[in-house]
Motif scaffolding. Structure first.
Motif, PDB file in Angstrom:
ATOM      1  N   LEU A  25       0.823  -1.208   0.000  1.00 41.33           N
ATOM      2  CA  LEU A  25       0.000   0.000   0.000  1.00 41.33           C
ATOM      3  C   LEU A  25       0.858   1.260   0.000  1.00 41.33           C
ATOM      4  O   LEU A  25       0.582   2.217  -0.733  1.00 41.33           O
ATOM      5  CB  LEU A  25      -0.935  -0.007   1.213  1.00 41.33           C
ATOM      6  CG  LEU A  25      -2.093  -1.006   1.154  1.00 41.33           C
ATOM      7  CD1 LEU A  25      -2.774  -1.105   2.518  1.00 41.33           C
ATOM      8  CD2 LEU A  25      -3.103  -0.611   0.081  1.00 41.33           C
ATOM      9  N   THR A  26       1.894   1.268   0.823  1.00 38.90           N
ATOM     10  CA  THR A  26       2.776   2.435   0.885  1.00 38.90           C
ATOM     11  C   THR A  26       3.451   2.668  -0.458  1.00 38.90           C
ATOM     12  O   THR A  26       3.524   3.808  -0.950  1.00 38.90           O
ATOM     13  CB  THR A  26       3.838   2.232   1.979  1.00 38.90           C
ATOM     14  OG1 THR A  26       3.186   2.051   3.236  1.00 38.90           O
ATOM     15  CG2 THR A  26       4.774   3.432   2.057  1.00 38.90           C
ATOM     16  N   TYR A  27       3.926   1.595  -1.041  1.00 40.42           N
ATOM     17  CA  TYR A  27       4.629   1.691  -2.332  1.00 40.42           C
ATOM     18  C   TYR A  27       3.671   2.175  -3.422  1.00 40.42           C
ATOM     19  O   TYR A  27       3.978   3.097  -4.189  1.00 40.42           O
ATOM     20  CB  TYR A  27       5.205   0.327  -2.684  1.00 40.42           C
ATOM     21  CG  TYR A  27       6.053   0.296  -3.927  1.00 40.42           C
ATOM     22  CD1 TYR A  27       7.031   1.257  -4.177  1.00 40.42           C
ATOM     23  CD2 TYR A  27       5.886  -0.732  -4.862  1.00 40.42           C
ATOM     24  CE1 TYR A  27       7.822   1.205  -5.306  1.00 40.42           C
ATOM     25  CE2 TYR A  27       6.671  -0.792  -6.004  1.00 40.42           C
ATOM     26  CZ  TYR A  27       7.636   0.181  -6.229  1.00 40.42           C
ATOM     27  OH  TYR A  27       8.406   0.125  -7.356  1.00 40.42           O
ATOM     28  N   ALA A  28       2.483   1.560  -3.494  1.00 41.50           N
ATOM     29  CA  ALA A  28       1.517   1.934  -4.526  1.00 41.50           C
ATOM     30  C   ALA A  28       1.025   3.362  -4.332  1.00 41.50           C
ATOM     31  O   ALA A  28       0.844   4.116  -5.305  1.00 41.50           O
ATOM     32  CB  ALA A  28       0.344   0.960  -4.511  1.00 41.50           C
ATOM     33  N   ARG A  29       0.803   3.758  -3.092  1.00 40.69           N
ATOM     34  CA  ARG A  29       0.338   5.114  -2.814  1.00 40.69           C
ATOM     35  C   ARG A  29       1.359   6.142  -3.312  1.00 40.69           C
ATOM     36  O   ARG A  29       0.989   7.162  -3.910  1.00 40.69           O
ATOM     37  CB  ARG A  29       0.111   5.285  -1.315  1.00 40.69           C
ATOM     38  CG  ARG A  29      -0.666   6.528  -0.942  1.00 40.69           C
ATOM     39  CD  ARG A  29      -0.779   6.684   0.573  1.00 40.69           C
ATOM     40  NE  ARG A  29      -1.402   5.534   1.198  1.00 40.69           N
ATOM     41  CZ  ARG A  29      -0.794   4.702   2.046  1.00 40.69           C
ATOM     42  NH1 ARG A  29       0.498   4.894   2.350  1.00 40.69           N
ATOM     43  NH2 ARG A  29      -1.441   3.691   2.579  1.00 40.69           N
ATOM     44  N   GLY A  30       2.626   5.843  -3.077  1.00 42.72           N
ATOM     45  CA  GLY A  30       3.663   6.756  -3.554  1.00 42.72           C
ATOM     46  C   GLY A  30       3.721   6.821  -5.073  1.00 42.72           C
ATOM     47  O   GLY A  30       3.885   7.898  -5.657  1.00 42.72           O
ATOM     48  N   LEU A  31       3.544   5.683  -5.722  1.00 41.05           N
ATOM     49  CA  LEU A  31       3.596   5.667  -7.186  1.00 41.05           C
ATOM     50  C   LEU A  31       2.423   6.423  -7.800  1.00 41.05           C
ATOM     51  O   LEU A  31       2.566   7.076  -8.840  1.00 41.05           O
ATOM     52  CB  LEU A  31       3.612   4.224  -7.702  1.00 41.05           C
ATOM     53  CG  LEU A  31       4.929   3.465  -7.568  1.00 41.05           C
ATOM     54  CD1 LEU A  31       4.758   2.024  -8.041  1.00 41.05           C
ATOM     55  CD2 LEU A  31       6.033   4.155  -8.375  1.00 41.05           C
ATOM     56  N   LEU A  32       1.249   6.325  -7.177  1.00 41.76           N
ATOM     57  CA  LEU A  32       0.079   7.005  -7.733  1.00 41.76           C
ATOM     58  C   LEU A  32       0.222   8.526  -7.700  1.00 41.76           C
ATOM     59  O   LEU A  32      -0.500   9.230  -8.402  1.00 41.76           O
ATOM     60  CB  LEU A  32      -1.178   6.589  -6.983  1.00 41.76           C
ATOM     61  CG  LEU A  32      -2.009   5.473  -7.627  1.00 41.76           C
ATOM     62  CD1 LEU A  32      -3.216   5.127  -6.766  1.00 41.76           C
ATOM     63  CD2 LEU A  32      -2.445   5.864  -9.029  1.00 41.76           C
ATOM     64  N   SER A  33       1.148   9.010  -6.903  1.00 40.36           N
ATOM     65  CA  SER A  33       1.397  10.454  -6.906  1.00 40.36           C
ATOM     66  C   SER A  33       2.320  10.850  -8.056  1.00 40.36           C
ATOM     67  O   SER A  33       2.450  12.034  -8.366  1.00 40.36           O
ATOM     68  CB  SER A  33       2.025  10.882  -5.572  1.00 40.36           C
ATOM     69  OG  SER A  33       3.329  10.332  -5.437  1.00 40.36           O
ATOM     70  N   GLU A  34       2.937   9.842  -8.692  1.00 41.42           N
ATOM     71  CA  GLU A  34       3.892  10.118  -9.761  1.00 41.42           C
ATOM     72  C   GLU A  34       3.419   9.640 -11.130  1.00 41.42           C
ATOM     73  O   GLU A  34       3.867  10.132 -12.153  1.00 41.42           O
ATOM     74  CB  GLU A  34       5.229   9.430  -9.447  1.00 41.42           C
ATOM     75  CG  GLU A  34       5.842   9.853  -8.126  1.00 41.42           C
ATOM     76  CD  GLU A  34       7.059   9.013  -7.771  1.00 41.42           C
ATOM     77  OE1 GLU A  34       7.439   8.168  -8.603  1.00 41.42           O
ATOM     78  OE2 GLU A  34       7.621   9.210  -6.685  1.00 41.42           O
ATOM     79  N   THR A  35       2.516   8.683 -11.159  1.00 40.51           N
ATOM     80  CA  THR A  35       2.067   8.117 -12.430  1.00 40.51           C
ATOM     81  C   THR A  35       0.554   8.183 -12.506  1.00 40.51           C
ATOM     82  O   THR A  35      -0.134   8.218 -11.484  1.00 40.51           O
ATOM     83  CB  THR A  35       2.522   6.656 -12.580  1.00 40.51           C
ATOM     84  OG1 THR A  35       2.144   6.165 -13.863  1.00 40.51           O
ATOM     85  CG2 THR A  35       1.895   5.767 -11.513  1.00 40.51           C
ATOM     86  N   ARG A  36       0.044   8.158 -13.719  1.00 38.26           N
ATOM     87  CA  ARG A  36      -1.410   8.262 -13.904  1.00 38.26           C
ATOM     88  C   ARG A  36      -2.047   6.905 -14.157  1.00 38.26           C
ATOM     89  O   ARG A  36      -3.274   6.794 -14.158  1.00 38.26           O
ATOM     90  CB  ARG A  36      -1.701   9.227 -15.052  1.00 38.26           C
ATOM     91  CG  ARG A  36      -1.170  10.634 -14.762  1.00 38.26           C
ATOM     92  CD  ARG A  36      -1.448  11.573 -15.910  1.00 38.26           C
ATOM     93  NE  ARG A  36      -2.888  11.643 -16.163  1.00 38.26           N
ATOM     94  CZ  ARG A  36      -3.405  11.812 -17.384  1.00 38.26           C
ATOM     95  NH1 ARG A  36      -2.622  11.887 -18.444  1.00 38.26           N
ATOM     96  NH2 ARG A  36      -4.715  11.872 -17.529  1.00 38.26           N
ATOM     97  N   LEU A  37      -1.244   5.877 -14.415  1.00 41.07           N
ATOM     98  CA  LEU A  37      -1.781   4.525 -14.610  1.00 41.07           C
ATOM     99  C   LEU A  37      -0.940   3.552 -13.812  1.00 41.07           C
ATOM    100  O   LEU A  37       0.242   3.351 -14.096  1.00 41.07           O
ATOM    101  CB  LEU A  37      -1.758   4.137 -16.090  1.00 41.07           C
ATOM    102  CG  LEU A  37      -2.147   2.682 -16.406  1.00 41.07           C
ATOM    103  CD1 LEU A  37      -3.547   2.356 -15.870  1.00 41.07           C
ATOM    104  CD2 LEU A  37      -2.056   2.416 -17.899  1.00 41.07           C
ATOM    105  N   LEU A  38      -1.568   2.991 -12.796  1.00 43.47           N
ATOM    106  CA  LEU A  38      -0.878   2.031 -11.934  1.00 43.47           C
ATOM    107  C   LEU A  38      -1.630   0.708 -12.001  1.00 43.47           C
ATOM    108  O   LEU A  38      -2.833   0.654 -11.780  1.00 43.47           O
ATOM    109  CB  LEU A  38      -0.844   2.542 -10.493  1.00 43.47           C
ATOM    110  CG  LEU A  38      -0.115   1.645  -9.485  1.00 43.47           C
ATOM    111  CD1 LEU A  38       1.368   1.609  -9.786  1.00 43.47           C
ATOM    112  CD2 LEU A  38      -0.356   2.139  -8.067  1.00 43.47           C
ATOM    113  N   SER A  39      -0.906  -0.366 -12.318  1.00 41.38           N
ATOM    114  CA  SER A  39      -1.518  -1.688 -12.403  1.00 41.38           C
ATOM    115  C   SER A  39      -0.995  -2.569 -11.280  1.00 41.38           C
ATOM    116  O   SER A  39       0.223  -2.664 -11.069  1.00 41.38           O
ATOM    117  CB  SER A  39      -1.210  -2.344 -13.758  1.00 41.38           C
ATOM    118  OG  SER A  39      -1.792  -1.617 -14.811  1.00 41.38           O
ATOM    119  N   LEU A  40      -1.908  -3.190 -10.557  1.00 42.60           N
ATOM    120  CA  LEU A  40      -1.561  -4.177  -9.540  1.00 42.60           C
ATOM    121  C   LEU A  40      -1.604  -5.548 -10.210  1.00 42.60           C
ATOM    122  O   LEU A  40      -2.656  -5.974 -10.686  1.00 42.60           O
ATOM    123  CB  LEU A  40      -2.532  -4.115  -8.365  1.00 42.60           C
ATOM    124  CG  LEU A  40      -2.732  -2.741  -7.716  1.00 42.60           C
ATOM    125  CD1 LEU A  40      -3.716  -2.843  -6.547  1.00 42.60           C
ATOM    126  CD2 LEU A  40      -1.405  -2.150  -7.252  1.00 42.60           C
TER     127      LEU A  40
END
Length: 782
Positions: A25-40
């Protein structure tokens, strides 16, 4: 609902408690502030949807126009994807024919998070939609879950691995809290909801740990297993997991059908694969544990699947989270979660290909083992032993299949005999004898394979001091009339008979056998036999007192080894040459040679070689009057003997030297002090014992720092990186995120680190790293 109306979202309320996943969650939350498309990304049942929903809930306030959840599992017509998204957004324009072009204007200027859940079965349509909507709405963010990436420019993919599970060591430990493992937390939470009051204690901790390990830490599987606690005991659940796909059924009402059972989840993944991927998934199920690409190509290719196509199909299975990629010792290896492997095996059986693929698997590993045996002399010896260490489960599988088949046991004989040096180096003498004894019992024809199997069985029995078993095997082999047809094999039997005589101090008899064997090896080009026999003959000469002849013999062996690239016999020869120099009073030369030998044996992780080097260095320390060093090294040797499958008693001349050393040591130190030093040595991790014996520290509590005289590093480069992160207090999940590897790979690295260093806790790793950093030295990737 009209366009422009403020939308807050439709994220479903979680029906059960959320367990673990803090680092993802911490990692994904940080990425969503930098990218507009995040895939799990992850395998079926691994919990991608739950992570996405939790992430969406946590981020709700950051998106003024809402967080919108779009469930795609039931959508099978890609053309209806825009309709499904419009419905989730609450857009009720009855006249609209929803397409990307008609949907995009509704999202322009919106600060919104769109969650596309379960994209894998319509991945192309999802990719097209995501790319178009992101282009039309600069403030839009998309969070997707899928078993494979969308492959859209700018996409970031976060692997969602299984939950953390305890290692075998942790599970079997009588102490230590298992509740920090996520899989254990989830099982206890769901089992408590089903059967209130269940707790982990000393009576059931191992059962729960094994359940979670057998289920690979897959949340869906764990929840389905926990649902059984009302009707089955923990022990019964663990036992029934032998057929886990049949046990794990009847999921909760209200979830999609593919999440009702573990099999349904895997059915879903299977249907998303191409025909070639389905076929290879099934075929890969014959592998036990890990495997490499050359094995896949060798086992799985046929008229329907060309070798040239296999790389692409493997990549497809990697993309779909069916196969996991790992790197070890600069080699790429693959594996499947056990539940995924079991599903593939069911498909293989259905296709009536199981027996055929198991024969291919057996034949390929037979070829690998015999190739190693035939090319043992050379520069690849260390790589061979490391490869077979990693292939141990596959080798066992090939042997077990052959013996269970009961049609032709000779392949098992050839495999087990070819692994002679592997059994020796790994301290797996008993296992080697186990396989050989079974295979010999199932063959009765007088073949070269049977005679060689008898020889290797005798060799392993000799190393364990089992003279009766060795005599029986050698007598049968020598009594076979056909043995005369194979001169090199006859010479090998003479050499083995000589080894047996040598290790019980029948030195003249040993030399006669060696003299009989050497001409045949030389005339027939049997380089391995010549080097090994010459080395053994040198030992016989040395212990008989003919030291000049022994040194001459050893010098020829070393020259031959250098010419051929051999290090295995060279390192033993350096040790025995050192013993000769010690007998002659050349203590410094003896110590230097034994330390060279020890460094060589470290590369092989050859337990017998390591402990013989330690014994010799203890003898040498005794001669110099360094009684503390003698006691500590002997204590360390006591521990390592326990890993060899044999004892010093089975090496008569070394046993005599050992007893003399003990006798000299006893009166030199107070009894209590001697016991303390021996205990201190016995408790040293292997790497520290080796560093101490190499003279790199004056006190055993200090760890190897890699001085200029030391050519090895116990950890690989990647293991060192993991160890440094452990020392910095990071969890396995945090380490995985930082190094961009899977948490399960981190788990494996930490198990290897603990094993290599002889530790049992992360605190010990941290202390070891701190010591190394205070005394920096070269770190060599192995």
């Amino acid at each position: 609902m009209t366009r422009g109306q403020r939308i807050k979202g439709n994220v479903p309320v979680e029906a059960t408690s959320f367990v673990g996943r803090r680092h993802e969650l911490t990692y994904a939350r940080g990425l969503l502030s930098e990218t507009r498309l995040l895939s799990l990304i992850g395998a079926g049942g691994v919990g991608k949807t739950r992570v996405a929903l939790r992430l969406a809930s946590e981020l709700g306030r950051a998106f003024g126009d809402g967080v919108w959840y779009v469930k795609l599992a039931g959508l099978h017509q890609p053309a209806l994807l825009p309709h499904t998204v419009a419905n989730a957004l609450g857009l009720r324009d009855g006249a609209a024919d929803w397409t990307l072009e008609t949907l995009a204007p509704h999202l322009e200027g919106k600060t919104m998070l769109l969650v596309l859940d379960n994209c894998e079965h319509i991945v192309d349509a999802c990719a097209e939609l995501a790319q178009g909507l992101l282009a039309a709405s600069p403030e839009l963010r998309i969070l997707a879950t899928s078993r494979e990436r969308l492959r859209v420019p700018g996409e970031f993919a976060v692997p969602i691995p299984p939950l953390s599970t305890p290692s075998t060591t942790d599970a079997e430990s009588a102490t230590g809290d298992l509740m920090h493992y996520e899989a254990i937390q989830l099982f206890v939470d769901r089992a408590s909801a089903r059967c209130p009051g269940i707790e982990i204690d000393g009576r059931n901790r191992n059962e729960v740990a094994q359940i979670c390990r057998r289920l690979d830490g897959i949340p869906l599987a764990i929840e389905l297993a926990a649902d059984r606690v009302k009707t089955l005991s923990l022990h019964q659940i663990r036992e029934k997991l032998a057929s886990r796909l049949d046990l794990l059924t009847n999921g909760p009402r209200g979830v999609p059908p593919r999440q009702q059972t573990l099999r349904a989840s895997l059915d879903w993944s299977y249907e998303l694969c191409s025909e070639a991927e389905k076929d290879l998934w099934a075929r890969l199920s014959v592998f036990a544990g890990e495997f490499e690409l050359d094995a896949v190509e060798g086992v799985c290719q046929d008229d329907q699947m060309a070798s040239a196509d296999i790389v692409d199909v493997v990549e497809g299975l990697l993309d779909k989270s069916i196969v996991v990629r790992e790197e070890r010792d600069s080699r790429i290896r693959f594996r499947m979660l056990e539940t995924i492997r079991e599903y593939g095996h069911d498909r293989l059986v259905e296709a009536q290909q199981d027996a055929q693929m198991r024969r291919r698997h057996r034949d390929w590993y037979e070829s690998l083992a015999t190739h190693m045996a035939e090319h043992w002399i050379g520069s690849e010896q260390v790589d061979w032993l490391r490869r077979f260490r990693d292939e141990h489960a596959n080798l066992r599988g090939a042997l077990a299949y052959t013996l269970a088949d009961q049609v032709d046991a000779e392949p098992a004989l050839r495999i087990a005999a070819a692994l002679a040096w592997y059994w020796h180096a790994r301290g797996a003498l008993s296992e080697g004898r186990h396989w050989l004894t079974q295979a010999l019992a199932q063959t009765d024809k007088s073949s070269q394979a049977r005679i060689d199997g008898l020889r290797v069985n005798a060799f392993l029995a000799i190393l364990q001091g089992d003279a009766d078993a060795a005599d029986r095997s050698l007598s049968e082999a020598l009594a076979t009339p056909e043995v005369e047809n194979w001169p090199q094999l006859m010479a090998s039997l003479d050499m083995t008979s000589g080894l047996q005589a040598l290790l019980v101090h029948r030195l003249d008899e040993a030399s006669k056998y060696f003299a009989a064997a050497l001409p045949t090896f030389r005339e027939s080009g049997g380089v391995e036999g010549e080097i090994f026999t010459s080395m053994l003959d040198g030992m016989a000469l040395a212990f008989r007192g003919d030291r000049d002849a022994a040194k001459d013999r050893f010098a020829k062996v070393l020259a031959n080894s250098d010419q051929t690239g051999d290090l295995w016999f060279k390192s033993y020869t350096l040790l025995f040459l050192g013993v000769v120099h010690w007998m002659e009073g050349h203590l410094d030369t003896a110590t230097d040679l034994a330390r060279q030998a020890l460094r060589g044996k470290v590369l092989f992780d050859d337990h017998t070689g390591l402990v013989l080097c330690l014994e010799a260095l203890a003898f040498f320390a005794s001669s110099s009057g360094d009684w503390k060093r003698t006691a500590i090294i002997l204590g360390a040797a006591d521990t390592i003997w326990g890993k060899t499958g044999t004892t010093v008693d089975n090496f008569a001349d070394f046993k005599s030297l050992h007893d003399e050393c003990e006798a000299q040591l006893a009166p030199k130190l107070p009894k209590a002090a001697l016991a303390t030093m021996r205990q201190q040595g016995s408790e040293l991790p292997a790497s520290q014992a080796i560093a101490y014996a190499l003279g790199e520290h004056n006190e055993p509590g200090a760890e190897a720092t890699g001085s200029s005289t030391m050519g090895f590093e116990p950890l690989t480069r990647r293991e060192w990186q993991v160890a440094e992160n452990v020392a910095e207090g990071r969890s396995n999940r945090q380490i995985a995120n930082k190094l961009v590897i899977s948490p399960r790979t981190v788990d494996g690295h930490i198990e290897h680190i603990l094993s290599k260093l002889g530790f049992s806790t992360r605190t010990q790793i941290a202390s070891w790293v701190a010591e190394r950093q205070n005394h920096p030295g070269p770190r060599q990737e192995q």
